[in-house]
Design a protein around this motif. Structure first.
Motif, short mmCIF file in Angstrom:
data_model
loop_
_atom_site.label_atom_id
_atom_site.label_comp_id
_atom_site.label_asym_id
_atom_site.label_seq_id
_atom_site.Cartn_x
_atom_site.Cartn_y
_atom_site.Cartn_z
N HIS A 88 0.55 -1.17 0.10
CA HIS A 88 0.09 -0.32 -0.05
C HIS A 88 1.46 1.79 0.22
N GLU A 89 1.79 1.26 0.59
CA GLU A 89 2.56 3.05 0.61
C GLU A 89 3.81 2.95 -0.66
N GLN A 90 3.51 1.24 -1.44
CA GLN A 90 4.51 2.20 -2.28
C GLN A 90 3.56 2.18 -3.53
N LYS A 91 2.07 2.02 -3.34
CA LYS A 91 1.26 1.78 -4.59
C LYS A 91 1.01 0.69 -5.78
N LYS A 92 1.37 -0.43 -5.22
CA LYS A 92 1.74 -1.35 -6.14
C LYS A 92 1.31 -2.60 -5.95
N LEU A 93 1.00 -2.70 -7.15
CA LEU A 93 1.16 -5.56 -6.47
C LEU A 93 1.72 -5.95 -7.13
N LEU A 94 2.59 -6.67 -6.38
CA LEU A 94 4.38 -6.79 -6.51
C LEU A 94 3.83 -8.32 -6.26
N SER A 95 3.92 -9.28 -8.06
CA SER A 95 3.39 -10.29 -7.98
C SER A 95 4.62 -11.13 -7.97
N VAL A 96 4.89 -12.01 -8.08
CA VAL A 96 6.03 -13.38 -8.00
C VAL A 96 5.82 -14.59 -8.70
N ARG A 97 6.05 -14.92 -9.85
CA ARG A 97 5.73 -16.48 -10.85
C ARG A 97 6.17 -17.05 -9.74
N LEU A 98 5.28 -18.53 -9.35
CA LEU A 98 5.38 -19.77 -8.72
C LEU A 98 5.89 -21.03 -9.55
N HIS A 99 7.30 -20.75 -9.26
CA HIS A 99 7.74 -22.82 -10.07
C HIS A 99 7.12 -23.57 -9.66
N SER A 100 6.05 -24.73 -10.26
CA SER A 100 5.95 -25.80 -9.87
C SER A 100 6.87 -26.96 -10.58
N VAL A 101 7.40 -27.98 -9.88
CA VAL A 101 7.55 -29.53 -10.58
C VAL A 101 7.18 -31.16 -9.71
N GLU A 102 6.55 -31.37 -10.32
CA GLU A 102 5.65 -32.55 -10.03
C GLU A 102 6.59 -33.38 -10.39
N ILE A 103 7.50 -34.27 -9.18
CA ILE A 103 7.88 -35.22 -9.00
C ILE A 103 7.26 -36.26 -8.40
N ASP A 104 7.33 -37.66 -8.67
CA ASP A 104 6.98 -39.20 -8.00
C ASP A 104 5.50 -38.92 -7.35
N ASP A 105 4.39 -37.66 -8.32
CA ASP A 105 3.13 -37.44 -7.55
C ASP A 105 3.27 -36.37 -6.64
N GLU A 106 4.32 -35.72 -6.34
CA GLU A 106 5.19 -35.08 -5.63
C GLU A 106 5.00 -33.67 -6.12
N ILE A 107 4.29 -32.07 -5.71
CA ILE A 107 4.77 -31.36 -6.41
C ILE A 107 5.29 -30.21 -5.35
N VAL A 108 6.76 -30.00 -5.90
CA VAL A 108 7.42 -28.55 -5.44
C VAL A 108 7.62 -27.42 -6.02
N TYR A 109 7.39 -27.24 -5.18
CA TYR A 109 7.08 -25.41 -5.22
C TYR A 109 8.59 -24.45 -4.97
N ASP A 110 8.70 -23.37 -5.70
CA ASP A 110 10.19 -22.75 -5.87
C ASP A 110 10.01 -21.60 -6.57
N ILE A 111 10.65 -20.61 -6.14
CA ILE A 111 10.43 -19.30 -6.79
C ILE A 111 12.00 -19.11 -7.55
N LYS A 112 12.08 -18.36 -8.69
CA LYS A 112 13.32 -18.02 -9.08
C LYS A 112 13.51 -17.18 -9.31
N PRO A 113 14.96 -16.60 -9.00
CA PRO A 113 15.35 -15.01 -9.19
C PRO A 113 14.85 -14.10 -10.20
N ASP A 114 14.79 -13.07 -9.99
CA ASP A 114 14.31 -12.14 -10.67
C ASP A 114 12.64 -12.69 -11.52
#
Length: 1824
Positions: free
Chosen positions: A328-354
């Protein structure tokens, strides 16, 4: 491109409905300050219960589509749906926060409410669990793995999230629940938590800052953090959670000290590894520890001075999930892309730089607008609505801005702008948006500058289903960049009316959509023209079209690339490759975009063709597709569409230069290939790619059909998909054939009969084939929906019901299964059968007239007994009326006296009245058994007890009333115990409820002063098990009243309710009433022997079957102890009660009881009269519990035991202890006197008890034969009986009397044993044997007309007194009624009526005999004929107590046996009645059942037939129940015989649904009520003859009579209104036109076919195929065009393909196909005649093959075009360009005839068309 402007649609001004509800509740605004409440809106999916097992939609009041609101105000929560309060919650303290969470394997959402010191958890059904919180909690947050609890740091006890926190509201996108909970089990316990805490807290470290609650019944567990490869308990108290997701394991936090946001992912770790590392593996057992939760930081962002005011999940423009932070102070909506990979029927989440971006915003909310039905994995596709600092509302799809929203100036007639007035002027303020809140799906709250909040809706789904399908298909199929470009055009185009206005018309929506698509088409048209103009100058094109290239490709094809010929036939990608290599990337972009749009919309087109109700949408869509194909120069697509709609041939000519020559996918062609050649031969290229894509919803209709056909035709299953890539869902259940698998797939896909009727007839035939094949005998483990789909509603209702809330229990089939039923079967949905206890039928002849009543009715406690079940079972006979008349005690009894009585007559009246009063007071025993569990009472009404009238009436004196003279007899004392039994009978009629009886209702019926009526009610409720609701305080309040009857009823009732539980509190209260067991310090109590006897038996019931040693010792001592009560004459009853109690405690456990059993048995035999064996253990057993106990003498005369008192109790104790054990030791000691000397020292009645005891021990050897009974009599006795006819002196006379007494008692004991052994079995041999002995004793008393079949000794009355013979007679009759319990056996009823009337008329109205007759009548009609007795150990014990062979002498006689014990037969009853219910009408019907019982020691495995309603055999012998007969569909219930009691009412595993067996009558058969002998069903064979005669007659009267006859026939055979309406509308001979008569004759034959084969749904099949041919004939013979398409032709082709599959054996079904092969063959022949109707068809075909041209549009051109399209479709002629290409290839091969080669090139083309193509080629050569 500039964004377009859209106007928000305002739904209205918003105000939390909780405030409105509070105002209605009278809460003033001062009670709820503005800042002291909170609320959040959420989607109904959040709280909806999911049933993943059956994959069906659960309809309930919580899923009506309205938004839900959870309002929190102080200590109250209001859950509302729309403008309706759904539930209210109140709490003792203020609510800090509430949220929804799903835990463990629970299928329903949980409402978690945080208070200051506790956490309360509710499920949607109202069940509550409370979790105490030892520490101060900041807040709670939902996660897929459980509820996250954030602990406050030590010393801080006042920190919590304020109401204004936006995180208190649940995110609307968190709808679906994660199915990935690896290793999680709901059976975890808290042991693991403590062990794990010990591991990490041993060093003195502090606790975890974040806890996780994974189950409402567990304790919160600590969570861990992964740092540098190690796991440590989270102690990050500065990391304040600001957001969690309920569907993915993500958490966002803010650290104020570091001024940074963090994103964490929750993961499951195995705690067992840590235990091993800590060296505690020996301390903690393996498998005890549960899975622990750890958090891993995947992103952190610094630079924010405060926490984000809003965090939510959304979707980027390339379909990647993003986490949005509103700064709210910066008057912006920051969006971070969520990277997901399915390994052995399990979803692993991560966020890559930039991997982040931002947009300007001061407020933002997640909304679902642009892709409402698209899911990205587990999450929906979520857009963003953002408010900028310039007060602009912008809609974003990811970072792509789509449009700007503006607020309207007016909402309805209300102006939204607002005015402020100053002293001089009025200023009009323009309305501006200042905030956004509470987004749910496509709705959002907009806060304006006036301070008001408006609920607004963003356009999500178009009103047009066609537009909706197309947009969804494009969203699912197009590349994200392509679809974003389309969205920009769609939302940015001001011409898109349907995007701008919510109430736009359907046509305008389609026009707007077409406008956007054609805009893309126009942008690519220039590119196509440029490329086409440059084709002739392209060196590359010249090279690939050269002869050298073609010859090279034939002999040197590259691996994986098809040869040239086949490649060209299927279309080459060379032009596409050329386009991709063009330098102009923008032009290539548009062409590829348009091509993907064509593919996606073509998939929608193919899917819509499979829905007969979407034909108009198909006609609209095909025009758009033709425009796109024409723009792309797709000649193959244009030709495909013109074949379906030949009228388009004049609007779209063939392409002059085709860029792409692909054959479009065709679902009809694929389905036909599957049926003709099998799944492996069908080409995957005929399936649109979108159908094979997982998770698509736009073409799910087609995907379902493809999956069904694939499974039916033998496709290989690969997990949840097929080898073609098509996904499918299969419901649970076994399958052994392909058809059964298809049915399960249809259920799994929620594809019901309504959906089946939407398919083209030809497409539906193979699916109907699968249903018809499985209908006769489907597997028994299928879900109910599968049976509904098969038309077997009877099996659906017999399915075990899964645990569910009571409101959802009324046909878990009614809501979730209705989708399986066809519309014309809607009214035939099974209805809830009225309970037998309340379904009273008012019959005129069922009323008893009372001269004292005004309306003729009488409240006798049996007025409810006449219901649909009893009426059906007993038919038209009046036995129930007779029983009701016999057992009525509420009316005065008629006394026959002279008209003018004298004084002596008055004495006679009193004498008669006294005799009749004896009978009246015994009637409640029988009425209680007769009405047992036959009605329910409202818990808001008091129980009505019928009167017990002892007065008489004088019919000769105008029914004058005569009362008993109180001066002669004490009437009140006489009625004391009868009133008790009368109240017991009134209470026993209450059926055991599904749930518990209300404690409030019991207290409500409690009188101010104790009386015998309430005492009897307590006993009755206890026998039904309802007294468990009483608290210990209630119990002692009853005891404190010191009312004898109340105490007796309460003790026995409590013991029956807590039978076998050894409940300590109840047993202590019982021991209080046994003074002999009081310690010396206990004050002396003088308790009546009656109470002590009841207390002893109650102790036995409480400890039943436990073999509790101490209790057995106590009861053994009580058998030989003289009662300390006020009546020493009742000491035998006291000893008998102790004996029964001892037998109950060790019931059937004499062989396996504790080691002191030998001494206990010795003591019992001493009480019986055996030799005394004094051992050390014996003295131990006889020692008193307290050495200083007050003196209570043993029942001994000197040193001998008084066996006259102790023997009965000891014998019954041994009988129960060794029941069914066949102990030879006990039998040898418990012998029958074999000598004259022994007979002199054993009382005859004790011999009877010995016989009963021996036979109970030798249970399996009891046999219903005369020989077995005679074998019970010792030889010495039998010898004496045989010599009774000889003359005897006085000495011998005395000996004969002893022998006859022994004989009589032995025979009666054997009869009682026989009655117990075959109790409730209705065994025919037992019934005949007992009836003969009853008649024998009756003749011995007084000769009657009926005689016994067996030759038994005569003259017993010379040696035995009449009283003994009367007692023996009634005991035998009572045993007979026990065998025939619940049967209503007519012969037995006549015998009981005779005994009743005989006793009354002859003055032998002994109370005990009348009680036996009354009980016998009640047993014979036990529970109104709906219940019977069991032969389990507990049941036999209860029956033995009831039938104890010492009948009372009067109503108050309790000396030898407490009369209240006679009601314990209730514990031996079972509701084994089963009645069949027609699922179509909901009414009970007659039906034959074939019942199979297992092999026993008396008979081999046996099957016999019964007609319902009937009583089934016991569960221990019942093996199979099968509905037999030709009128009803077969229904088999397989059971495993088990020694278990019958299923209780409401048991979910009860195969008989609490006595209801649902069956389905076959169409064409009458019910047994309408047609008992089956003669009417024979008329169905002549039905078609009757109808045809009606059609061919010309007489109006005959026509009317014929129609009525046919209508009556149909209505008799079937209750299906569709058949009746069909007969009235289409088979009525009202028209004289010959074509109409032919059609009516066809309809009549089809009706007969469907009725005779019970396939009414196939009327639609026959009529559709018939009318299709008729329409085609009309099309070519009439002057107008009516069809305009050739889609219906495919239906006929698929029907013929199905018939071909049957003939080839690919599909099989018993009794031939479901549609007559001759009918299908006639259709084929008729169609070929139509195609050969016009000679110009051949010329048009030649013209098409040579040039691809269609007939010109002229007067006959439209007809020729239709005929050409029919010809091409029918014969499978390939496209013109394919034929021309093949011709060029064949020219290179020098062969004499090209027909065989053409057949190889065109395998799907009919040989007739091949020949026509060949002739066309020959004619073209001749022309040249």
């Amino acid at each position: 491109m500039p964004v377009g402007d859209r106007e928000l649609n305002v739904l209205g001004e918003f105000k939390p409905f909780g405030l409105v509800a509070e105002a209605f509740d009278g809460k003033s605004s001062s009670d709820n300050p503005q800042d002291d409440y909170s609320y959040f809106l959420f989607d109904p999916e959040v709280a909806r219960q999911r049933d993943d097992a059956e994959n069906t939609v659960c309809t309930s009041s919580t899923t009506d589509g309205s938004e839900h609101e959870l309002f929190i105000g102080g200590n109250r929560i209001i859950w509302s749906i729309g403008a309706r309060v759904y539930k209210r919650f109140s709490f003792p303290s203020k609510v800090l926060k509430a949220c929804w969470c799903r835990m463990g394997d629970l299928s329903e959402a949980l409402l978690c409410v945080l208070q200051i010191n506790s956490l309360t958890i509710y499920n949607t059904s109202g069940e509550v669990a409370s979790v105490p919180l030892p520490h101060s909690i900041i807040s709670v947050w939902p996660l897929p793995l459980g509820l996250l609890i954030q602990d406050a740091p030590e010393g801080n006890f006042s920190v919590h999230i304020p109401f204004s926190s936006p995180s208190a509201s649940l995110s609307t996108r968190d709808i679906a629940r994660s199915r990935r909970e690896v290793g999680y089990s709901s059976q975890n316990n808290s042991t693991a938590t403590h062990a794990f805490d010990f591991i990490y807290k041993a060093d003195g470290t502090s606790g975890s800052s974040h806890l996780i609650l994974k189950d409402p019944l567990e304790e919160p567990q600590p969570t861990y953090i992964e740092e540098r490869g190690k796991l440590n308990i989270i102690k990050e108290f500065d990391e304040r959670t600001i957001w969690t997701s309920n569907c993915v394991p993500l958490m966002a936090s803010y650290n104020k000290g570091k001024m940074q946001h963090s994103v964490w992912v929750a993961e499951i770790i195995n705690s067992n590894l840590e235990v091993v590392k800590s060296g505690l593996s020996d301390v903690v057992p393996a498998g005890v520890l549960t899975k622990q939760i750890s958090f891993r930081r995947i992103w952190q962002g610094k630079g924010s001075n405060g926490p984000s005011s809003k965090v939510f999940l959304a979707t980027d423009d390339d379909a990647v999930q993003i986490i949005c932070f509103l700064l709210h102070e910066q008057k912006k909506l920051l969006s971070v892309r969520l990277h997901s990979v399915e390994i052995d029927d399990e979803i692993v989440y991560d966020i890559k730089p930039d991997m982040s971006w931002s947009i300007p915003a001061i407020a933002a909310e997640p909304v679902i607008v642009t892709r409402p039905r698209v899911n990205i994995g587990l999450l929906p596709f979520v857009d963003i609505i953002a408010l900028t600092s310039e007060n602009s509302l912008l809609l974003y799809s990811g970072k792509q801005c789509l449009c700007r929203y503006t607020l309207p100036s007016f909402w309805g007639n209300h102006q939204l702008s607002w005015v402020t007035k100053s002293s001089e002027t009025s200023i009009i303020h323009e309305i501006k948006a200042t905030g956004l809140t509470d987004a749910v799906q496509g709705r959002v709250n907009v806060v304006v500058n006036s301070g008001k909040i408006y609920r607004c809706i963003l356009r999500c789904n178009p009103s047009s289903s066609l537009v909706n399908n197309c947009i969804t298909a494009m969203a699912e199929a197009l590349n994200p960049s392509f679809y974003n470009h389309f969205l920009v055009l769609l939302w940015g185009d001001s011409g898109s009316a349907f995007m701008a206005k919510v109430d736009s018309a359907v046509n305008s929506e389609w026009e707007s959509f077409c406008h956007v698509v054609m805009t893309l088409s126009r942008r690519s048209s220039d590119v196509s023209l440029k490329l086409s103009s440059s084709d002739s100058h392209s060196s590359w094109e010249f090279l690939i079209n050269s002869m050298y290239h073609k010859n090279y490709g034939k002999h040197n094809s590259i691996a994986g690339i098809p040869p040239v010929a086949s490649c060209n036939l299927q279309g080459s990608d060379s032009s596409r490759s050329l386009l991709m290599r063009t330098d102009n990337h923008e032009e290539s972009f548009y062409i590829e975009l348009l091509k993907e749009i064509l593919d996606s919309l073509h998939a929608v087109y193919e899917s819509l063709k499979l829905d007969i109700l979407r034909k108009r949408d198909v006609s609209l869509l095909v025009v758009l597709l033709c425009n796109i194909a024409d723009s792309l120069r797709e000649e193959g697509y244009l030709d495909y569409y013109m074949r379906d709609f030949p009228s388009l041939s004049n609007d779209f000519g063939m392409c002059q230069s085709s860029l792409m020559n692909e054959i479009p996918p065709s679902l009809f062609r694929w389905l036909e290939s599957c049926l003709l050649h099998g799944y492996s031969s069908a080409k995957i290229s005929d399936l649109p790619f979108l159908i094979r894509k997982d998770g698509t919803s736009a073409v799910c209709w087609a995907r379902k059909i493809v999956s069904f056909y694939s499974l039916l035709c033998g496709a290989e299953q690969l997990g949840k998909g097929l080898s073609s890539g098509v996904c499918y869902t299969v419901a649970s259940g076994s399958h052994s054939t392909k058809e059964e698998l298809v049915v399960l797939a249809m259920v799994g896909e929620a594809f019901g009969l309504q959906e089946l009727d939407l398919l083209p007839v030809g497409v539906s035939l193979p699916l109907r084939h699968a249903l018809a094949k499985c209908r006769d005998s489907p597997p028994t483990d299928w879900p109910a929906a599968a049976y509904i789909l098969l038309g077997r509603e009877d099996l659906a209702w017999s399915c075990p019901v899964h645990p569910r809330k009571p409101k959802e229990n009324e046909l878990h089939t009614n809501g979730s299964l209705t989708f399986q039923s066809a519309p014309y079967m809607a009214h035939l949905q099974p209805v809830t059968i009225p309970s037998l206890v309340s379904d009273t039928i008012e019959l005129e002849n069922n009323k008893l007239e009372d001269v004292d009543s005004v309306d003729g009715s009488l409240m006798d406690g049996m007025e409810h007994i006449f219901n649909s079940s009893t009426q059906l079972r007993y038919g038209r006979d009046l036995r129930l009326n007779e029983v009701r008349h016999i057992l009525c005690s509420a009316r005065a009894i008629a006394i026959q006296t002279p008209v003018s009585p004298t004084a002596s007559d008055q004495d006679l009246q009193q004498a008669q009245l006294w005799q009749l009063a004896q009978r009246t007071t015994s009637l409640p025993f029988g009425r209680g058994a007769f009405t047992l569990a036959t009605t329910c009472t409202l818990l808001t009404e008091a129980l009505t007890v019928p009167k017990l009238v002892l007065a008489g009436r004088l019919p000769a004196q105008q029914n004058a009333t005569v009362n008993l003279d109180p001066n002669v007899r004490n009437v009140q004392e006489l009625k004391c115990w009868p009133e008790f039994h009368n109240a017991v009978a009134a209470g026993l009629k209450l059926a055991p409820l599904q749930g518990k009886m209300s404690r409030t209702w019991i207290v409500y019926n409690k009188p101010e002063e104790p009386n015998v009526v309430h005492a009897g009610l307590l006993l009755a409720l206890g026998l039904h098990g309802h007294l468990r609701v009483l608290t210990i305080t209630d119990i002692y309040q009853y005891y404190s009243q010191e009312h004898e009857s109340t105490t007796v009823g309460l003790m026995l009732g409590l013991a029956a309710s807590y039978r076998g539980t050894m409940q300590p509190a109840i047993s202590k209260s019982l021991y209080v009433h046994i003074p002999a067991r009081h310690p010396s310090s206990f004050p002396e109590l003088e308790l009546p022997t009656l109470l002590q006897s009841a207390a002893l038996l109650s102790v036995g019931l409480i400890y039943e079957g436990s073999a509790h040693p101490q209790t057995m010792q106590i009861l053994l001592g009580e058998i030989g102890r003289r009662s300390g009560g006020d009546n020493v004459l009742e000491r035998e009853g006291y000893a008998v009660s102790a004996g029964f109690a001892l037998g109950l405690v060790a019931l059937g456990r004499g062989e396996d009881a504790p080691g002191f059993m030998e001494s206990l048995v010795d003591r019992l035999f001493q009480f019986i009269g055996g030799k005394e064996q004094k051992t050390e253990r014996f003295y131990f057993l006889t020692q008193p519990v307290d050495e200083h106990q007050r003196t209570v003498g043993q029942v001994m005369d000197g040193t001998l035991v008084n066996i006259d008192v102790t023997a009965p109790g000891a014998i019954v104790a041994l009988a129960l202890m060794y029941m069914k054990t066949e102990s030879k030791l006990i039998l040898s000691r418990l012998s029958i006197p074999q000598t004259h000397f022994d007979l002199q020292y054993v009382r005859p009645d004790f011999i009877m008890l010995r016989v009963i005891a021996r036979n109970l021990i030798l249970w399996s050897r009891i046999y219903p034969s005369e020989e077995w009974i005679q074998s019970q009599v010792p030889k010495v006795v039998q010898h004496c009986i045989d010599g009774l006819a000889d003359e005897m002196d006085d000495a011998n006379n005395m000996d004969a009397e002893a022998f006859v007494q022994a004989f009589v008692n032995i025979v009666v004991g054997a009869c009682i044993s026989l009655g117990l052994r075959f109790a409730g079995t209705r065994d025919g041999r037992s019934q005949e044997l007992l009836y003969d002995y009853a008649v024998y004793f009756l003749n011995e008393i007084k000769s009657v007309s009926v005689s016994s079949k067996h030759s038994l000794p005569k003259g017993l009355s010379n040696y035995v007194d009449r009283g003994t013979l009367e007692t023996c007679l009634h005991l035998i009759v009572l045993s007979l009624c026990v065998v025939m319990a619940g049967s209503g056996h007519l012969q037995t009823l006549r015998l009981l009526k005779f005994l009743r009337n005989r006793n009354s008329t002859e003055g032998h109205s002994n109370y005990g005999a009348q009680m036996a007759v009354s009980l016998g009548i009640g047993f014979l009609f036990l529970g109104g004929g709906m219940r019977t007795f069991s032969t389990s150990n507990t049941s036999i014990a209860a029956l033995l107590i009831t039938l104890y062979p010492r009948l009372p002498a009067g109503p108050n006689d309790n000396r030898c046996h407490l009369q209240a014990f006679r009601h314990l037969y209730v514990l031996a009853t079972e509701a084994r009645l089963v009645q069949t219910v027609d699922v179509d009408t909901g009414m009970p019907v007659y039906a034959p059942l074939e019942i199979t019982v297992r092999e026993t020691e008396h008979y081999a495995e046996t099957s016999f037939c019964e007609v319902t309603p009937c009583i089934l055999p016991e569960r221990a012998v019942l093996k199979t129940v099968r509905v037999c007969g030709p009128r009803y569909w077969p229904h088999v219930i397989e059971l495993i015989p088990e020694e278990k009691p019958w299923w209780a009412s409401g048991d979910k595993d009860d195969p008989f649904n609490s006595g209801f067996l649902y069956i389905k009558r076959k169409v064409g058969a009458c019910s047994y009520v309408d047609d008992p002998v089956g003669c009417q069903s024979l008329l169905s064979r002549a039905m078609h003859k009757v109808g045809l005669a009606c059609l061919r007659t010309s007489s109006t009267r005959t026509e009317r009579m014929g129609a009525v006859t046919l209508d009556q026939l149909i209505s008799t055979f079937s209750s299906d209104p569709s058949l009746i309406a069909f007969a009235q509308r289409f088979c009525e001979p009202s028209l004289n036109n010959s074509s109409d008569v032919d059609f009516q004759e066809f309809c009549l034959q089809v009706l007969f076919e469907c009725v005779s084969k019970d396939r009414p749904a196939f009327l639609q099949v026959y009529l559709s195929l018939y009318t299709t041919i008729g329409s085609m004939v009309d099309e070519i013979t009439s002057a107008t065009c009516s069809l305009g398409d050739s889609l219906s032709l495919w239906s006929i082709k698929l029907a013929l393909a199905y018939n071909e599959a049957l003939l080839n054996g690919r599909l099989t079904i018993p009794n031939g196909g479901i549609v007559q092969s001759t009918f299908l063959g006639s259709l084929k022949k008729r169609l070929e005649e139509i195609l050969n109707f016009s000679l110009c068809v051949t010329n048009d075909v030649h013209e098409y093959l040579l040039s691809g041209r269609w007939p010109e549009k002229d007067t006959t051109g439209w007809k020729r075009s239709i005929l050409l399209s029919w010809y091409l479709q029918w014969h499978g002629v390939p496209p013109s360009i394919g034929v021309r290409s093949a011709r060029e290839k064949i020219k290179l091969v020098n062969i004499s005839s090209s027909v065989p080669l053409m057949h190889l090139l065109f395998p799907g083309t009919h040989v007739t068309a091949i020949g026509e193509i060949y002739r066309c080629w020959l004619s073209s050569r001749v022309d040249k």
